[in-house]
Design an enzyme around this catalytic site. Structure first.
Site, PDB file in Angstrom:
ATOM      1  CD  GLU A   1       9.169   9.630  -2.012  1.00 26.09           C
ATOM      2  OE1 GLU A   1      10.120   9.248  -2.730  1.00 26.09           O
ATOM      3  OE2 GLU A   1       8.043   9.088  -2.013  1.00 26.09           O
TER       4      GLU A   1
ATOM      5  CG  HIS B   1       7.661   1.538  -3.875  1.00 26.45           C
ATOM      6  ND1 HIS B   1       7.329   2.865  -3.723  1.00 26.45           N
ATOM      7  CD2 HIS B   1       6.501   0.836  -3.767  1.00 26.45           C
ATOM      8  CE1 HIS B   1       6.023   2.970  -3.535  1.00 26.45           C
ATOM      9  NE2 HIS B   1       5.504   1.744  -3.557  1.00 26.45           N
TER      10      HIS B   1
END
Length: 373
Positions: A274, A77
């Protein structure tokens, strides 16, 4: 003993790098360590930017039989940038510690490492420093979320893959990777398959290697200074993960994700990391992220050597046998040997019965393989 105690030299202060700066930096690092590194591209983005990868090994560009291949992918992303920064630093770290750290030299001797700092360089270029949780730059230049663009586990409907996705798929299938992680931002947790659930709701979606994936995810979370502390990103963000890990679909269901595709269509086990509560933090905060993640990145990389490995050969000629299926008792997920007859099977500690078979001809059967922690 922590791995970091075996590192001779740390990376100095770094900043955000745009595509041109990152390309120049990767070229510079590889030029400093040509004996153990090579820079190559697996394809181009929609906007014709190279999808750079650095290979780190004793003989870059040459297949060395018997060594497992590992990969890190960052910046899938485009606006989640900390992983991109960390992976450039990790490449630097391995370069500057070559011939200075026995640990680094042993890692390079026993492993083939591939690091892709940015899978979505187009998205990065339109992202904004200081972005906490927006979607600007998240997708590729065609507006497609690359982590929803891989062939879906629970759908037979054909779907068009973006050029970045196609490149990663072809690369992954060509290199016989054993272990992988892709780095994201916006939370603080190690996420493992399955990412999707049959009804699309947030429910635990257990894969056959659930115990092994929990071990792999925990190796990163426990090495991180505070990934295991709840709530990971503060009460206001609402994320709270026991032990700093989560089953993907238990958190929220994602269809077409990269980690599930790796597990189902290659021999590679992949998790999603993450690693920052803020997607595009200020450059002044970057070194804190490096200090938090440098040990976990190395700890996770070494997990590629967990489990068992071997060769499949013709008992009469001694020649390697490719595409032999390796079955593990009580785990409904098989792997296959490479074109050179090699195989690696990551498993959690325990006793296993293993069978190797080609077509309907059983090549070998091993009982009670014991894997220690």
């Amino acid at each position: 003993m922590k791995i970091w105690s075996n590192i001779a030299k740390d990376v100095e202060d770094s900043n955000h790098l745009n595509y041109e700066e990152m390309t120049a930096m990767l070229t510079k690092i590889v030029d400093q360590c040509p004996g153990i590194m090579r820079l190559y591209s697996i394809g181009k983005s929609v906007k014709q930017r190279e999808l750079w990868v650095v290979e780190i090994s004793k003989s870059p560009g040459v297949h060395r039989t018997g060594l497992p291949a590992f990969k890190y992918i960052g910046n899938m992303h485009g606006n989640e940038v900390v992983g991109r920064f960390l992976l450039v630093n990790l490449i630097k770290l391995l370069c500057i510690n070559h011939k200075k750290s026995d640990y680094v030299d042993l890692l390079i001797e026993l492993t083939t490492i591939h690091i892709m700092p940015s899978m979505n360089p187009d998205g990065y270029e339109i992202s904004v420093e200081g972005d906490v949780d927006s979607v600007q730059g998240r997708a590729n230049a065609n507006g497609v979320d690359l982590n929803r663009n891989f062939p879906k586990r629970l759908s037979s409907t054909p779907e068009v893959q973006e050029v970045e996705t196609k490149s990663v798929m072809a690369w992954s299938q060509a290199n016989d990777f054993v272990l992988s992680a892709n780095l994201h931002g916006g939370s603080l947790v190690a996420n493992y398959p399955y990412d999707d659930a049959t009804d699309g709701n947030s429910v635990y979606s257990k894969c056959p290697d659930d115990e092994t994936f929990r071990m792999l995810a925990s190796s990163y979370a426990r090495a991180h200074p505070y990934m295991t502390r709840k709530p990971q990103c503060g009460a206001e963000q609402g994320d709270s993960f026991e032990g700093g890990i989560t089953n993907g679909a238990s958190w929220y269901s994602v269809s077409g994700g990269m980690q599930d595709w790796n597990y189902l269509h290659t021999n590679c086990f992949e998790i999603t990391l993450e690693i920052s509560c803020t997607k595009f933090p200020a450059s002044t905060q970057l070194m804190k992220y490096w200090h938090d993640n440098k040990e976990p990145l190395l700890v996770y990389l070494t997990q590629v050597h967990k489990g068992f490995w071997g060769y499949t050969v013709d008992k009469n000629t001694g020649e390697p046998l490719a595409h032999v299926t390796i079955f593990v008792s009580n785990i409904n997920h098989d792997i296959s040997s490479t074109s050179s007859g090699e195989f690696w099977r990551i498993v959690s500690p325990g006793k296993y019965e293993v069978t190797a078979a080609k077509l309907k001809l059983i090549s070998a059967s091993f009982t009670r393989i014991v894997i220690f922690d």
